[in-house]
Design a protein around this motif. Structure first.
Motif, PDB file in Angstrom:
ATOM      1  N   ASN A 210       0.957  -1.221   0.078  1.00 31.09           N
ATOM      2  CA  ASN A 210      -0.048  -0.007  -0.035  1.00 31.09           C
ATOM      3  C   ASN A 210       0.807   1.217  -0.071  1.00 31.09           C
ATOM      4  O   ASN A 210       0.196   2.337  -0.220  1.00 31.09           O
ATOM      5  CB  ASN A 210      -1.047  -0.092   1.145  1.00 31.09           C
ATOM      6  CG  ASN A 210      -1.879  -1.078   1.081  1.00 31.09           C
ATOM      7  OD1 ASN A 210      -3.018  -1.017   0.330  1.00 31.09           O
ATOM      8  ND2 ASN A 210      -1.934  -2.077   2.047  1.00 31.09           N
ATOM      9  N   ALA A 211       2.091   1.179   0.215  1.00 30.23           N
ATOM     10  CA  ALA A 211       2.836   2.605   0.235  1.00 30.23           C
ATOM     11  C   ALA A 211       3.436   2.677  -1.002  1.00 30.23           C
ATOM     12  O   ALA A 211       4.304   2.125  -1.417  1.00 30.23           O
ATOM     13  CB  ALA A 211       4.144   2.185   1.345  1.00 30.23           C
ATOM     14  N   LYS A 212       2.849   3.797  -1.501  1.00 36.34           N
ATOM     15  CA  LYS A 212       3.203   4.189  -3.054  1.00 36.34           C
ATOM     16  C   LYS A 212       4.456   4.494  -3.584  1.00 36.34           C
ATOM     17  O   LYS A 212       4.958   4.373  -4.642  1.00 36.34           O
ATOM     18  CB  LYS A 212       2.153   5.022  -3.738  1.00 36.34           C
ATOM     19  CG  LYS A 212       0.547   4.768  -3.624  1.00 36.34           C
ATOM     20  CD  LYS A 212       0.259   3.319  -4.214  1.00 36.34           C
ATOM     21  CE  LYS A 212      -1.140   3.204  -4.391  1.00 36.34           C
ATOM     22  NZ  LYS A 212      -1.888   3.092  -2.996  1.00 36.34           N
ATOM     23  N   VAL A 213       5.223   5.164  -2.625  1.00 34.98           N
ATOM     24  CA  VAL A 213       6.492   5.739  -2.950  1.00 34.98           C
ATOM     25  C   VAL A 213       7.868   5.218  -2.013  1.00 34.98           C
ATOM     26  O   VAL A 213       8.697   5.719  -1.952  1.00 34.98           O
ATOM     27  CB  VAL A 213       6.688   7.309  -2.879  1.00 34.98           C
ATOM     28  CG1 VAL A 213       5.471   8.004  -3.649  1.00 34.98           C
ATOM     29  CG2 VAL A 213       6.112   7.670  -1.255  1.00 34.98           C
ATOM     30  N   LEU A 214       7.345   4.085  -1.403  1.00 36.23           N
ATOM     31  CA  LEU A 214       8.335   3.218  -0.605  1.00 36.23           C
ATOM     32  C   LEU A 214       9.609   3.081  -1.409  1.00 36.23           C
ATOM     33  O   LEU A 214       9.429   2.515  -2.280  1.00 36.23           O
ATOM     34  CB  LEU A 214       7.605   2.070   0.040  1.00 36.23           C
ATOM     35  CG  LEU A 214       8.289   1.309   0.998  1.00 36.23           C
ATOM     36  CD1 LEU A 214       8.004   2.339   2.470  1.00 36.23           C
ATOM     37  CD2 LEU A 214       7.443   0.218   1.639  1.00 36.23           C
ATOM     38  N   GLU A 215      10.556   3.270  -0.755  1.00 38.94           N
ATOM     39  CA  GLU A 215      12.048   2.784  -1.252  1.00 38.94           C
ATOM     40  C   GLU A 215      12.599   1.806  -0.645  1.00 38.94           C
ATOM     41  O   GLU A 215      13.405   1.133  -1.340  1.00 38.94           O
ATOM     42  CB  GLU A 215      13.005   4.240  -1.107  1.00 38.94           C
ATOM     43  CG  GLU A 215      12.371   5.514  -2.098  1.00 38.94           C
ATOM     44  CD  GLU A 215      13.201   6.554  -1.742  1.00 38.94           C
ATOM     45  OE1 GLU A 215      14.028   6.700  -1.070  1.00 38.94           O
ATOM     46  OE2 GLU A 215      12.859   7.670  -2.449  1.00 38.94           O
ATOM     47  N   GLU A 216      12.481   1.644   0.803  1.00 36.13           N
ATOM     48  CA  GLU A 216      13.156   0.600   1.443  1.00 36.13           C
ATOM     49  C   GLU A 216      12.173   0.041   2.759  1.00 36.13           C
ATOM     50  O   GLU A 216      11.659   0.977   3.384  1.00 36.13           O
ATOM     51  CB  GLU A 216      14.507   1.121   2.140  1.00 36.13           C
ATOM     52  CG  GLU A 216      14.996   0.368   2.796  1.00 36.13           C
ATOM     53  CD  GLU A 216      16.454   0.826   3.519  1.00 36.13           C
ATOM     54  OE1 GLU A 216      17.282   0.122   3.939  1.00 36.13           O
ATOM     55  OE2 GLU A 216      16.425   2.358   3.669  1.00 36.13           O
ATOM     56  N   VAL A 217      12.330  -1.425   2.569  1.00 31.51           N
ATOM     57  CA  VAL A 217      11.577  -2.137   3.972  1.00 31.51           C
ATOM     58  C   VAL A 217      12.757  -2.870   4.401  1.00 31.51           C
ATOM     59  O   VAL A 217      13.363  -3.746   3.806  1.00 31.51           O
ATOM     60  CB  VAL A 217      10.299  -2.760   3.453  1.00 31.51           C
ATOM     61  CG1 VAL A 217       9.782  -3.599   4.694  1.00 31.51           C
ATOM     62  CG2 VAL A 217       9.459  -2.025   2.735  1.00 31.51           C
ATOM     63  N   GLU A 218      13.171  -2.568   5.728  1.00 33.77           N
ATOM     64  CA  GLU A 218      14.093  -3.329   6.307  1.00 33.77           C
ATOM     65  C   GLU A 218      13.357  -4.126   7.495  1.00 33.77           C
ATOM     66  O   GLU A 218      12.737  -3.576   8.351  1.00 33.77           O
ATOM     67  CB  GLU A 218      15.036  -2.356   7.112  1.00 33.77           C
ATOM     68  CG  GLU A 218      15.985  -3.060   8.074  1.00 33.77           C
ATOM     69  CD  GLU A 218      17.223  -2.114   8.477  1.00 33.77           C
ATOM     70  OE1 GLU A 218      17.644  -2.522   9.609  1.00 33.77           O
ATOM     71  OE2 GLU A 218      17.614  -1.395   7.942  1.00 33.77           O
ATOM     72  N   ILE A 219      13.608  -5.311   7.397  1.00 28.82           N
ATOM     73  CA  ILE A 219      12.692  -6.397   8.171  1.00 28.82           C
ATOM     74  C   ILE A 219      13.712  -7.114   8.927  1.00 28.82           C
ATOM     75  O   ILE A 219      14.590  -7.861   8.382  1.00 28.82           O
ATOM     76  CB  ILE A 219      11.950  -7.383   7.419  1.00 28.82           C
ATOM     77  CG1 ILE A 219      10.813  -6.468   6.661  1.00 28.82           C
ATOM     78  CG2 ILE A 219      11.262  -8.302   8.298  1.00 28.82           C
ATOM     79  CD1 ILE A 219      10.008  -7.600   5.869  1.00 28.82           C
ATOM     80  N   GLY A 220      13.748  -7.125  10.269  1.00 25.69           N
ATOM     81  CA  GLY A 220      14.783  -7.632  10.978  1.00 25.69           C
ATOM     82  C   GLY A 220      14.374  -8.881  11.369  1.00 25.69           C
ATOM     83  O   GLY A 220      13.262  -9.125  12.125  1.00 25.69           O
ATOM     84  N   VAL A 221      15.137 -10.304  11.202  1.00 21.63           N
ATOM     85  CA  VAL A 221      14.628 -11.383  11.773  1.00 21.63           C
ATOM     86  C   VAL A 221      15.783 -11.859  12.727  1.00 21.63           C
ATOM     87  O   VAL A 221      16.759 -11.423  12.838  1.00 21.63           O
ATOM     88  CB  VAL A 221      14.640 -12.306  10.619  1.00 21.63           C
ATOM     89  CG1 VAL A 221      13.364 -12.071   9.574  1.00 21.63           C
ATOM     90  CG2 VAL A 221      15.874 -12.742   9.851  1.00 21.63           C
ATOM     91  N   PHE A 222      15.441 -12.828  13.463  1.00 23.90           N
ATOM     92  CA  PHE A 222      16.167 -13.325  14.854  1.00 23.90           C
ATOM     93  C   PHE A 222      17.082 -14.538  14.143  1.00 23.90           C
ATOM     94  O   PHE A 222      18.176 -14.496  14.816  1.00 23.90           O
ATOM     95  CB  PHE A 222      15.242 -13.950  15.845  1.00 23.90           C
ATOM     96  CG  PHE A 222      14.772 -12.611  16.747  1.00 23.90           C
ATOM     97  CD1 PHE A 222      15.458 -11.950  17.340  1.00 23.90           C
ATOM     98  CD2 PHE A 222      13.287 -12.717  16.604  1.00 23.90           C
ATOM     99  CE1 PHE A 222      15.200 -10.896  18.176  1.00 23.90           C
ATOM    100  CE2 PHE A 222      12.930 -11.551  17.312  1.00 23.90           C
ATOM    101  CZ  PHE A 222      13.771 -10.587  18.043  1.00 23.90           C
ATOM    102  N   SER A 223      16.895 -15.243  13.167  1.00 18.09           N
ATOM    103  CA  SER A 223      17.749 -16.534  12.669  1.00 18.09           C
ATOM    104  C   SER A 223      17.718 -16.237  11.333  1.00 18.09           C
ATOM    105  O   SER A 223      17.012 -15.869  10.619  1.00 18.09           O
ATOM    106  CB  SER A 223      16.843 -17.602  13.301  1.00 18.09           C
ATOM    107  OG  SER A 223      15.905 -17.749  12.704  1.00 18.09           O
ATOM    108  N   HIS A 224      18.721 -17.234  10.894  1.00 18.04           N
ATOM    109  CA  HIS A 224      19.233 -17.117   9.413  1.00 18.04           C
ATOM    110  C   HIS A 224      17.931 -18.407   8.758  1.00 18.04           C
ATOM    111  O   HIS A 224      17.766 -19.341   9.441  1.00 18.04           O
ATOM    112  CB  HIS A 224      20.512 -18.048   9.144  1.00 18.04           C
ATOM    113  CG  HIS A 224      20.821 -17.717   7.682  1.00 18.04           C
ATOM    114  ND1 HIS A 224      20.413 -18.512   6.698  1.00 18.04           N
ATOM    115  CD2 HIS A 224      21.666 -16.838   7.105  1.00 18.04           C
ATOM    116  CE1 HIS A 224      20.875 -18.230   5.668  1.00 18.04           C
ATOM    117  NE2 HIS A 224      22.020 -17.276   6.022  1.00 18.04           N
ATOM    118  N   ARG A 225      17.233 -17.851   7.726  1.00 18.61           N
ATOM    119  CA  ARG A 225      16.540 -18.765   7.277  1.00 18.61           C
ATOM    120  C   ARG A 225      16.942 -19.358   5.873  1.00 18.61           C
ATOM    121  O   ARG A 225      17.931 -19.061   5.180  1.00 18.61           O
ATOM    122  CB  ARG A 225      15.277 -17.980   6.619  1.00 18.61           C
ATOM    123  CG  ARG A 225      14.662 -16.949   7.712  1.00 18.61           C
ATOM    124  CD  ARG A 225      13.976 -17.706   8.840  1.00 18.61           C
ATOM    125  NE  ARG A 225      13.482 -16.966   9.838  1.00 18.61           N
ATOM    126  CZ  ARG A 225      12.516 -16.329   9.849  1.00 18.61           C
ATOM    127  NH1 ARG A 225      11.508 -16.803   9.147  1.00 18.61           N
ATOM    128  NH2 ARG A 225      12.066 -15.684  10.776  1.00 18.61           N
TER     129      ARG A 225
END
Length: 285
Positions: A210-225
């Motif tokens: 829904n964010a029309k001008v989004l440049e970056e989403v940083e998602i922090g996860v706890f473990s290597h997938r």
């Protein structure tokens, strides 16, 4: 000032009387209410005492008149005053962390927040560019209410914590667009991400779709997938359907953290005191 014994009236007079004061930190101060008027202050950090036996609970912070205030930061959200009232702060650009610890946030009676839910809105704060939220769940409804209150927001940090998960099924109505999502929000940083829980996935996906001008989403996860899990995350988040085709969506190693060091807030060479080198990049979509 750390653990200083001073009345709220004397502290208010001291801040008002310091005619070149630009930054103030107040940690574990023993007063119930503080009203700030300053023609020079640019940054404020604070946290109240823990609500233990004999502690004077920090009930209310009022920014009555601070024409040059740019940053208002609570270092430990759950030791925040129950009420934050912003009457006059026309240059305020950075605000956080707001959480369930704050039962009321009031900007010229603009909106009140009860358990991070905005319940009434008569005006909006167009100056705030960076907002930090602590959320149990996370709770998409309450975060969306904040987005409506800060229509010119450019960067959003969200620190969700383990709790009772809520059903994040809110749909974005194109007939009732939010200015923030349509033209301003460029960066979303989501910490403590658990990609195995449906409400958490729905929460992150809302911004991607829904964010029309989004440049970056940083998602922090706890473990290597593993690669198989990463491919599943891409499908779950519907990264191929991102609203902004230029958005870079990255999974990074993370640790549960909040801003604790007040010196970053008062360092004006740092445009964003919450920004810090992220963890190792695991995957980029």
């Amino acid at each position: 000032m750390y653990d200083v014994g001073i009345s709220d009236n004397h502290l208010q007079s001291m801040i008002t009387g310091c005619v070149v004061l630009e930054s103030v930190s107040m940690h574990i101060m023993g007063f119930g209410r503080l009203c700030i008027t300053s023609l020079t202050l640019r940054s404020i950090t604070f946290y109240g005492p823990s609500k233990g036996e004999g502690a004077v609970t920090f009930q209310e912070l009022v920014i009555e008149d601070a024409p040059f205030l740019e940053r208002l930061v609570t270092l430990y959200p759950y030791c925040s005053p129950a009420t934050i009232r912003i009457i006059q702060a026309p240059k305020l650009e950075i605000l956080g962390s707001l959480s369930q610890g704050i039962s009321t946030l009031d900007t010229e009676t603009a909106f009140s927040v009860q358990k991070m839910v905005a319940v009434s809105l008569t005006s909006k704060m167009h100056t705030v560019k960076i907002l930090v939220l602590d959320s149990i769940g996370p709770n998409l409804d309450s975060v969306v209410d904040f987005l409506k209150c800060f229509p010119c927001l450019q960067k959003l940090y969200i620190f969700p914590h383990r709790g009772n998960y809520v059903n994040n099924v809110q749909e974005y109505d194109p007939l009732d667009p939010m200015e923030c999502l349509e033209v301003h929000l460029r960066t979303v940083v989501l910490r403590n991400y658990n990609g195995y829980t449906r409400p958490v996935i729905d929460f992150a996906r809302f911004f991607i779709l829904n964010a029309k001008v989004l440049e970056e989403v940083e998602i922090g996860v706890f473990s290597h997938r593993k690669d198989r899990c990463l491919r599943r995350q891409g499908r779950e988040l519907q990264v191929e359907n991102r609203a902004s085709r230029d958005a870079q969506i990255g999974l990074k190693m993370d640790e549960e953290t909040i801003l604790k060091h007040h010196d970053r807030t008062h360092d004006f060479s740092m445009a964003d005191p919450f920004d810090k080198p992220g963890g190792r990049l695991i995957h980029m979509f």
